[in-house]
Design an enzyme around this catalytic site. Structure first.
Site, mmCIF file in Angstrom:
data_model
loop_
_atom_site.group_PDB
_atom_site.id
_atom_site.type_symbol
_atom_site.label_atom_id
_atom_site.label_comp_id
_atom_site.label_asym_id
_atom_site.label_seq_id
_atom_site.Cartn_x
_atom_site.Cartn_y
_atom_site.Cartn_z
ATOM 1 N N ASP A 151 -13.440 -19.077 -25.653
ATOM 2 C CA ASP A 151 -13.855 -20.469 -25.846
ATOM 3 C C ASP A 151 -13.040 -21.433 -24.973
ATOM 4 O OD1 ASP A 151 -15.348 -22.561 -26.769
ATOM 5 O OD2 ASP A 151 -14.318 -22.749 -28.691
ATOM 6 N N HIS A 185 -17.390 -24.294 -25.834
ATOM 7 C CA HIS A 185 -18.478 -24.776 -26.691
ATOM 8 C C HIS A 185 -18.771 -26.259 -26.474
ATOM 9 C CE1 HIS A 185 -15.208 -25.955 -29.627
ATOM 10 N NE2 HIS A 185 -16.058 -26.942 -29.864
ATOM 11 N N SER A 233 -11.945 -31.045 -29.875
ATOM 12 C CA SER A 233 -12.091 -29.749 -29.210
ATOM 13 C C SER A 233 -11.723 -29.829 -27.737
ATOM 14 C CB SER A 233 -13.540 -29.266 -29.330
ATOM 15 O OG SER A 233 -13.803 -28.789 -30.619
#
Length: 560
Positions: free
Chosen positions: A229, A189, A300
């Site tokens: 992801d 993402h 992230s």
């Protein structure tokens, strides 16, 4: 950092929603559903032989699988010869991804390989894969070294206009080196706009080193997995330090871990905490860790390391409005999927020879396999005994292989299956277009085996199921309940005959023999939801009519 949004069941009291559902295409069902082939019918058998030979050149394993189901020795021999020939060609071309697929499929039918033909296949398969080749001459010796093995991911998307003014459109994430050739891992993402075919704007990808945060180093995407992801990137520099991948299966609740990343743009930030849980279902494949180490936007893709400075997980999400509720992807999943994210790079090496004719493209996206089925872990008392098949899609691999509702899968390709997660971990290392042996128990307790074929998992399994089956059965994997027609006068009135524990229907306290009226079904393509407008009469609630909108995501962890 990705923010968690829960998929929930919403009470139907909103008039606007009611009108939108009524206006949608309601209860569109197939005219008929695909049924198992009748091999006692001569015409069916001849048509199947032709279909198998049509598959043979482009999908040889599918042809072999269907030949085995048919049981015609002549056709089986023809398919075995073709698959084996293609296996030899792939091995000669050093296309170990394709060779591995053919090898597993032939092994499932106990094919006799030549001596030493496959002894080195696994080693060759992993020998160049970053992070898995066993080479790390730059392992960190201190936590400070670990921080220098971590980078800031910088995605420049140009200028965005808000309220008449222009602002830099920058996405910041984290990543970490796993190979001295410059390969690094982050979240999908974070770099999604780099690979999203629907995104038409400007986008450039860079990384920044902790030792030189002012320099943007160009990077490229090598491969990505939108389901897990994860993404694999490459930069043309040699890093000072490389993180080794650990074994998160050894982690327990309460073990200490540290997160490294770039929260809100602050490079080289270290936070510490513990493993709060090891089995949160926030993705459509497998479980993720819950951690209480502080993470924020920008974390992230950063590594979660243990006290031995090995990567145990990859930070991917959190609930920003709550403290200590953050999540990370176990490193086991990364290790399983790395060969397939690296595949495009491996294909480049093969393509250097113009004589090689590859059978598969080198797309950057990882495609997962599935059996077109749905189920949960089977529990007998406190013991987990396998994967219970609670639904098979008509015409899908599981159905054609002979699996049916109530069967319990106990082994796949020689790997013991005690839980749904065991099966999913195996699936991560499998390729679509592979045939393997599956052992299972019938509802009567009889031990059986069959050959199953892994299809490509679609982005919206639920949508495919709804289009392939009647509503009576399709509501099992969608909402967790089986329904049957309860009225000869109305096609909308059903009776609930089964409720699956832990499903949407179970959470709403639906029970057997409740009456359900289904008025409309709507697909929300933007948010990837299905919504059904229903009126329920619950026996436990005094048979009072209650209008509801049931909703479910296009994909969920129980499709396999």
């Amino acid at each position: 950092m990705k923010k968690i949004n829960s998929f929930c069941l919403t009470a139907f009291f909103c008039l606007e929603m009611a009108l939108s559902l009524v206006s949608c295409r309601s209860l569109q069902q197939p005219d008929n559903i695909e049924k198992p082939l009748d091999y006692s019918d001569y015409d069916v058998v001849e048509a199947e032989k032709k279909r198998i030979r049509d598959f043979l050149e482009k999908e040889p394993v599918r042809a072999l699988w269907r030949a085995e189901l048919l049981g015609n020795e002549e056709v089986i021999s023809e398919c075995v010869d073709t698959v084996y020939r293609k296996f030899k060609v792939a091995l000669y071309d050093k296309d170990y991804f394709t060779a591995s697929k053919y090898y597993k499929s032939l092994k499932a039918i106990n094919h006799n390989f030549e001596k030493n033909e496959t002894s080195q296949l696994d080693a060759l398969f992993y020998q160049t894969v970053p992070g898995l080749n066993g080479k790390n001459n730059k392992a960190p010796k201190t936590v400070a070294d670990c921080m220098h093995a971590t980078v800031t991911i910088w995605v420049d998307r140009g200028i965005k206009v808000r309220n008449g003014a222009g602002y830099p459109d920058i996405i910041i994430g984290s990543g970490f080196f796993i190979d001295e050739r410059g390969y690094l891992v982050t979240n999908h993402h974070v770099i999604e706009s780099m690979v999203d075919t629907k995104y038409e704007g400007y986008t450039r990808l860079y990384v920044k080193l902790l030792s030189d945060p002012d320099t943007k180093i160009p990077a490229r995407v090598v491969g990505y997995d939108s389901v897990l992801d994860l993404a694999l990137l490459k930069v043309e520099i040699e890093p000072d330090f490389i993180l080794s991948l650990g074994s998160s299966s050894d982690l327990q609740i309460g073990d200490k871990v540290s997160a490294i990343g770039t929260p809100i743009g602050l490079e080289g930030t270290l936070t510490a905490g513990i493993i709060s849980s090891t089995d949160r279902k926030l993705q459509t494949v497998g479980n993720v860790f819950q951690i209480d180490a502080a993470v924020n936007s920008g974390n992230s893709g950063g590594p979660l390391i243990d006290q031995n400075m090995k990567v145990q997980a990859i930070v991917f999400a959190g609930m920003l409005e709550y403290q200590g509720l953050n999540f990370a992807i176990p490193v086991e999943y990364l290790k399983q999927i790395l060969p397939y994210m690296y595949k495009s790079e491996a294909m480049k090496e093969i393509n250097k020879s113009e004589e090689n004719q590859l059978e598969e493209d080198s797309s950057l996206k990882v495609i997962h396999p599935w059996l077109c089925a749905y189920g949960h872990t089977m529990r007998t008392g406190n013991k987990k005994t396998g994967l219970e098949v609670q639904y098979v899609m008509p015409g899908g691999s599981a159905a054609l292989s002979g699996l049916s509702m109530g069967d319990v899968i106990t082994e796949i390709d020689g790997v013991k299956v005690h839980t749904l997660e065991d099966f999913q971990i195996y699936q991560l290392s499998a390729q679509p277009g592979t045939m393997v042996k599956c052992n299972y128990k019938t509802p009567d307790g009889e031990d059986k085996s069959c050959l199953v074929y892994f299809e490509e998992r679609p982005e919206a399994p639920l949508s495919l199921i709804y289009k392939s089956d009647f509503i009576d059965n399709s509501f099992i994997p969608i909402f967790g309940m089986q329904i049957t027609r309860a009225s000869t006068e109305s096609k909308k009135i059903y009776k609930i005959t089964k409720v699956i524990r832990g499903s949407v229907a179970d959470e709403m306290s639906f029970s057997e023999n409740d009456q359900l009226a289904v008025y409309a079904v709507k697909f929300d393509e933007e948010h990837k939801y299905i919504m059904a407008q229903v009126v329920i009469q619950r026996r436990k609630k005094g048979l009072i009519d209650v209008g509801l909108v049931l909703s479910a995501p296009y994909d969920n962890p129980y499709y396999f």
